[in-house]
Each structure stands twice: as structure tokens, then as C-alpha cells.
Design a protein around this motif. Structure first.
Motif, PDB file in Angstrom:
ATOM      1  N   SER A  31       0.831  -1.206   0.000  1.00 26.21           N
ATOM      2  CA  SER A  31       0.000   0.000   0.000  1.00 26.21           C
ATOM      3  C   SER A  31       0.864   1.253   0.000  1.00 26.21           C
ATOM      4  O   SER A  31       0.506   2.259  -0.602  1.00 26.21           O
ATOM      5  CB  SER A  31      -0.955  -0.003   1.190  1.00 26.21           C
ATOM      6  N   GLU A  32       2.020   1.185   0.656  1.00 26.10           N
ATOM      7  CA  GLU A  32       2.923   2.340   0.670  1.00 26.10           C
ATOM      8  C   GLU A  32       3.428   2.653  -0.736  1.00 26.10           C
ATOM      9  O   GLU A  32       3.540   3.810  -1.124  1.00 26.10           O
ATOM     10  CB  GLU A  32       4.110   2.088   1.605  1.00 26.10           C
ATOM     11  N   GLU A  33       3.715   1.602  -1.516  1.00 26.61           N
ATOM     12  CA  GLU A  33       4.199   1.810  -2.873  1.00 26.61           C
ATOM     13  C   GLU A  33       3.110   2.402  -3.762  1.00 26.61           C
ATOM     14  O   GLU A  33       3.359   3.315  -4.541  1.00 26.61           O
ATOM     15  CB  GLU A  33       4.711   0.495  -3.458  1.00 26.61           C
ATOM     16  N   VAL A  34       1.880   1.894  -3.637  1.00 21.26           N
ATOM     17  CA  VAL A  34       0.760   2.439  -4.412  1.00 21.26           C
ATOM     18  C   VAL A  34       0.551   3.913  -4.053  1.00 21.26           C
ATOM     19  O   VAL A  34       0.372   4.757  -4.926  1.00 21.26           O
ATOM     20  CB  VAL A  34      -0.527   1.630  -4.174  1.00 21.26           C
ATOM     21  N   ALA A  35       0.590   4.233  -2.769  1.00 19.92           N
ATOM     22  CA  ALA A  35       0.415   5.622  -2.334  1.00 19.92           C
ATOM     23  C   ALA A  35       1.524   6.503  -2.897  1.00 19.92           C
ATOM     24  O   ALA A  35       1.274   7.637  -3.307  1.00 19.92           O
ATOM     25  CB  ALA A  35       0.403   5.698  -0.810  1.00 19.92           C
ATOM     26  N   ARG A  36       2.750   5.984  -2.941  1.00 24.74           N
ATOM     27  CA  ARG A  36       3.875   6.752  -3.496  1.00 24.74           C
ATOM     28  C   ARG A  36       3.641   7.025  -4.979  1.00 24.74           C
ATOM     29  O   ARG A  36       3.881   8.130  -5.457  1.00 24.74           O
ATOM     30  CB  ARG A  36       5.184   5.982  -3.298  1.00 24.74           C
ATOM     31  N   TRP A  37       3.138   6.011  -5.706  1.00 26.02           N
ATOM     32  CA  TRP A  37       2.841   6.222  -7.128  1.00 26.02           C
ATOM     33  C   TRP A  37       1.803   7.319  -7.300  1.00 26.02           C
ATOM     34  O   TRP A  37       1.942   8.178  -8.158  1.00 26.02           O
ATOM     35  CB  TRP A  37       2.329   4.942  -7.774  1.00 26.02           C
ATOM     36  N   TYR A  38       0.746   7.310  -6.517  1.00 25.70           N
ATOM     37  CA  TYR A  38      -0.279   8.353  -6.615  1.00 25.70           C
ATOM     38  C   TYR A  38       0.297   9.715  -6.243  1.00 25.70           C
ATOM     39  O   TYR A  38      -0.049  10.729  -6.836  1.00 25.70           O
ATOM     40  CB  TYR A  38      -1.478   8.016  -5.727  1.00 25.70           C
ATOM     41  N   TYR A  39       1.175   9.740  -5.249  1.00 30.51           N
ATOM     42  CA  TYR A  39       1.820  10.989  -4.847  1.00 30.51           C
ATOM     43  C   TYR A  39       2.607  11.576  -6.012  1.00 30.51           C
ATOM     44  O   TYR A  39       2.497  12.759  -6.315  1.00 30.51           O
ATOM     45  CB  TYR A  39       2.741  10.721  -3.651  1.00 30.51           C
ATOM     46  N   ILE A  44       2.791  15.388 -10.913  1.00 29.61           N
ATOM     47  CA  ILE A  44       2.806  15.597 -12.369  1.00 29.61           C
ATOM     48  C   ILE A  44       1.526  16.298 -12.809  1.00 29.61           C
ATOM     49  O   ILE A  44       1.561  17.260 -13.587  1.00 29.61           O
ATOM     50  CB  ILE A  44       2.976  14.244 -13.092  1.00 29.61           C
ATOM     51  N   GLU A  45       0.376  15.832 -12.311  1.00 30.06           N
ATOM     52  CA  GLU A  45      -0.902  16.452 -12.664  1.00 30.06           C
ATOM     53  C   GLU A  45      -0.941  17.920 -12.227  1.00 30.06           C
ATOM     54  O   GLU A  45      -1.428  18.785 -12.957  1.00 30.06           O
ATOM     55  CB  GLU A  45      -2.066  15.690 -12.027  1.00 30.06           C
ATOM     56  N   SER A  46      -0.416  18.202 -11.048  1.00 28.01           N
ATOM     57  CA  SER A  46      -0.384  19.582 -10.549  1.00 28.01           C
ATOM     58  C   SER A  46       0.493  20.458 -11.433  1.00 28.01           C
ATOM     59  O   SER A  46       0.170  21.616 -11.699  1.00 28.01           O
ATOM     60  CB  SER A  46       0.123  19.627  -9.114  1.00 28.01           C
ATOM     61  N   PHE A  47       1.625  19.915 -11.905  1.00 26.95           N
ATOM     62  CA  PHE A  47       2.513  20.657 -12.790  1.00 26.95           C
ATOM     63  C   PHE A  47       1.802  21.020 -14.091  1.00 26.95           C
ATOM     64  O   PHE A  47       1.848  22.162 -14.543  1.00 26.95           O
ATOM     65  CB  PHE A  47       3.776  19.832 -13.080  1.00 26.95           C
ATOM     66  N   LYS A  49      -1.410  21.197 -14.582  1.00 30.75           N
ATOM     67  CA  LYS A  49      -2.478  22.153 -14.271  1.00 30.75           C
ATOM     68  C   LYS A  49      -1.904  23.560 -14.190  1.00 30.75           C
ATOM     69  O   LYS A  49      -2.495  24.518 -14.696  1.00 30.75           O
ATOM     70  CB  LYS A  49      -3.156  21.776 -12.958  1.00 30.75           C
ATOM     71  N   LEU A  50      -0.733  23.691 -13.579  1.00 25.48           N
ATOM     72  CA  LEU A  50      -0.066  24.986 -13.503  1.00 25.48           C
ATOM     73  C   LEU A  50       0.266  25.503 -14.894  1.00 25.48           C
ATOM     74  O   LEU A  50       0.009  26.666 -15.216  1.00 25.48           O
ATOM     75  CB  LEU A  50       1.203  24.878 -12.658  1.00 25.48           C
ATOM     76  N   LEU A  51       0.831  24.641 -15.739  1.00 27.69           N
ATOM     77  CA  LEU A  51       1.169  25.054 -17.102  1.00 27.69           C
ATOM     78  C   LEU A  51      -0.061  25.521 -17.869  1.00 27.69           C
ATOM     79  O   LEU A  51      -0.023  26.538 -18.570  1.00 27.69           O
ATOM     80  CB  LEU A  51       1.821  23.909 -17.866  1.00 27.69           C
ATOM     81  N   LYS A  52      -1.137  24.755 -17.748  1.00 27.46           N
ATOM     82  CA  LYS A  52      -2.342  25.079 -18.492  1.00 27.46           C
ATOM     83  C   LYS A  52      -3.039  26.322 -17.947  1.00 27.46           C
ATOM     84  O   LYS A  52      -3.630  27.089 -18.701  1.00 27.46           O
ATOM     85  CB  LYS A  52      -3.298  23.896 -18.476  1.00 27.46           C
ATOM     86  N   GLY A  53      -2.963  26.535 -16.643  1.00 29.94           N
ATOM     87  CA  GLY A  53      -3.700  27.628 -16.030  1.00 29.94           C
ATOM     88  C   GLY A  53      -2.927  28.916 -15.873  1.00 29.94           C
ATOM     89  O   GLY A  53      -3.481  29.938 -15.491  1.00 29.94           O
TER      90      GLY A  53
END
Length: 71
Positions: A31-39, A44-47, A49-53
Motif C-alpha cells: 500500500s505504501e508503494e501504491v500511495a507513493r505512485w499516486y503521490y 505531475i498532474e499539478s505541474f 495544471k499549472l502550465l495550463k492555467g
């Protein structure tokens, strides 16, 4: 299929949130590894979003080749 629940704390151990993730990865993955992947993915998604916005008009760049990306 697995449900992963991760308790999020700050550096002082104060509770700041909880993630409940539904995933279809193998049970061999912790579960720690899955959480790290989502983190990482969230970063990446936040980056993007910043570029687009931030007025960079990323959608209009029309990069269709590696050369276009380098320019």
C-alpha cells in the motif's frame, strides 16, 4: 482489486489527511508503494495544471515531433 488506505501525517506526526485508493494492481505491491505512485502522479498532474492555467496556452503549442518539442 485492492483498496489502499493511507494515513497522511506531516513531519511532526500531525494527521493531515487520509487517502482511500481503489486499484487493480497485484497484491504483491504494498500500500505504501501504491500511495507513493499516486503521490508522484499528483505532482505531475499539478505541474500540468499549472502550465495550463498560468497563461502558457500549452494546448496551442501543437508539438507533433521531438524536434518541435526541443524548439
Amino acid at each position: 482489486m485492492a483498496i489502499v488506505v493511507v494515513r497522511l501525517t506531516d513531519t511532526h506526526g500531525k494527521f493531515i489527511g487520509r487517502w482511500t485508493l481503489l486499484t487493480n494492481v497485484s497484491n504483491e505491491i504494498t500500500s505504501e508503494e501504491v500511495a507513493r505512485w499516486y503521490y508522484w502522479r499528483w505532482g505531475i498532474e499539478s505541474f500540468f495544471k499549472l502550465l495550463k492555467g498560468a497563461g502558457h496556452d500549452v494546448e496551442k503549442w501543437l508539438q507533433r515531433s521531438a524536434g518541435a518539442l526541443l524548439r
